[in-house]
Design an enzyme around this catalytic site. Sequence first.
Site, PDB file in Angstrom:
ATOM      1  CG  ASP A 208      16.044  29.058  16.313  1.00  0.00           C
ATOM      2  OD1 ASP A 208      15.976  30.106  15.659  1.00  0.00           O
ATOM      3  OD2 ASP A 208      15.073  28.281  16.457  1.00  0.00           O
TER       4      ASP A 208
ATOM      5  CG  ASN B 263      17.034  30.360   7.360  1.00  0.00           C
ATOM      6  OD1 ASN B 263      18.075  29.922   7.858  1.00  0.00           O
ATOM      7  ND2 ASN B 263      15.870  30.272   8.004  1.00  0.00           N
TER       8      ASN B 263
HETATM    9  C1  IPE Z   1      17.087  26.803  11.741  1.00  0.00           C
HETATM   10  O1  IPE Z   1      16.423  27.827  12.379  1.00  0.00           O
HETATM   11  C2  IPE Z   1      18.097  27.356  10.780  1.00  0.00           C
HETATM   12  C3  IPE Z   1      19.239  28.043  11.375  1.00  0.00           C
HETATM   13  C4  IPE Z   1      19.501  28.154  12.643  1.00  0.00           C
HETATM   14  C5  IPE Z   1      20.152  28.617  10.411  1.00  0.00           C
HETATM   15  P1  IPE Z   1      15.008  28.393  11.858  1.00  0.00           P
HETATM   16  O2  IPE Z   1      14.621  29.466  12.776  1.00  0.00           O
HETATM   17  O3  IPE Z   1      15.112  28.744  10.410  1.00  0.00           O
HETATM   18  O4  IPE Z   1      14.071  27.112  12.002  1.00  0.00           O
HETATM   19  P2  IPE Z   1      12.504  26.988  12.173  1.00  0.00           P
HETATM   20  O5  IPE Z   1      11.887  27.712  11.002  1.00  0.00           O
HETATM   21  O6  IPE Z   1      12.138  27.626  13.465  1.00  0.00           O
HETATM   22  O7  IPE Z   1      12.215  25.518  12.180  1.00  0.00           O
HETATM   23  C1  IPE Z   2      18.553  32.012  13.904  1.00  0.00           C
HETATM   24  O1  IPE Z   2      17.749  32.981  14.519  1.00  0.00           O
HETATM   25  C2  IPE Z   2      19.378  32.570  12.776  1.00  0.00           C
HETATM   26  C3  IPE Z   2      18.920  32.188  11.436  1.00  0.00           C
HETATM   27  C4  IPE Z   2      17.952  31.361  11.158  1.00  0.00           C
HETATM   28  C5  IPE Z   2      19.637  32.800  10.306  1.00  0.00           C
HETATM   29  P1  IPE Z   2      16.286  33.316  13.986  1.00  0.00           P
HETATM   30  O2  IPE Z   2      16.403  34.478  13.058  1.00  0.00           O
HETATM   31  O3  IPE Z   2      15.626  32.108  13.432  1.00  0.00           O
HETATM   32  O4  IPE Z   2      15.590  33.770  15.339  1.00  0.00           O
HETATM   33  P2  IPE Z   2      14.076  33.522  15.766  1.00  0.00           P
HETATM   34  O5  IPE Z   2      13.815  32.063  15.671  1.00  0.00           O
HETATM   35  O6  IPE Z   2      13.237  34.305  14.796  1.00  0.00           O
HETATM   36  O7  IPE Z   2      13.996  34.046  17.149  1.00  0.00           O
HETATM   37 MG    MG Z   3      14.442  30.674  14.325  1.00  0.00          MG
END
Ligand code: IPE
Ligand code: IPE
Ligand code: MG
Length: 244
Positions: A20, A68
Amino acid sequence: MNEVLIDPEKLPAHVAIIMDGNGRWAEREGVSRIKGHTAGMEAMKEIVRKASHMGIRYLTVYAFSTENWKRTMEEVSGIFKLLVQFVKLDLSELDEENVKVCVLGDYSVIPDAAKKSLDKTLKTTENNTGMQFNVAINYGSRAEIVRGVNKIAEQIRSGEIEGDVTEEMISRSLYTGDENGNIPDPDLIIRTSGEERLSNFLLWQAAYSEFEFTDLLWPDFTPEAFEQLILDYTTRDRRFGGRK
Ligand code: IPE
Ligand code: IPE
Ligand code: MG
């Protein structure tokens, strides 16, 4: 940096990572979110290599969740394009490392090019005997449990299963079950970016997992940081409900 000595007996068999922070990294650097995901993909490659060299048996990464899809079309299609690139460029290295790649989640619905390259990777590496690298794509733990329960219900209706449903039957019905070689539950779950939640990842399998959280954003996560978290894990006292 000094070499970290880890007792091989204490190494976690299965490490799962919630990667993340790509978006926040992009914001910090003043670049597009897709550039953040590209940097995240680079970080992932290094961690896969490191985990395999350390002798970890199973590495699972959360790459794309069932939630997502709520993101913009541009971001979603960008993520899948990166996946195709990763698979194309890195397939030979994964194969040389004897890594076996598996997918957790319903990837039948992802864009065709991404699906095709994944199928190729799974096929090429299916007989490899080194680390098993599980990529969770369009994965959500609740959907996984519902799917498993429906499979069991069907087996009951057809008379294939008689008597009560057991914990083992549920475990075997999940993506981590029969279809991917009955992966042991994760010993350690790592989440980067300072968030401390599961976000629908491995809810059933995490019953006795240890957790490590780091404030590092995923693209900043390094093999050295990974090794430090593993070292910290080896000092934990796991009790599984028993006494010391
Ligand atoms: C969890 O991260 C999913 C992945 C790392 C693929 P998110 O960024 O989607 O999770 P939330 O929305 O912060 O809980
Ligand atoms: C994790 O990084 C990757 C996916 C969920 C695909 P994020 O895209 O959730 O990054 P933040 O949480 O917005 O920083
Ligand atoms: Mg995230």
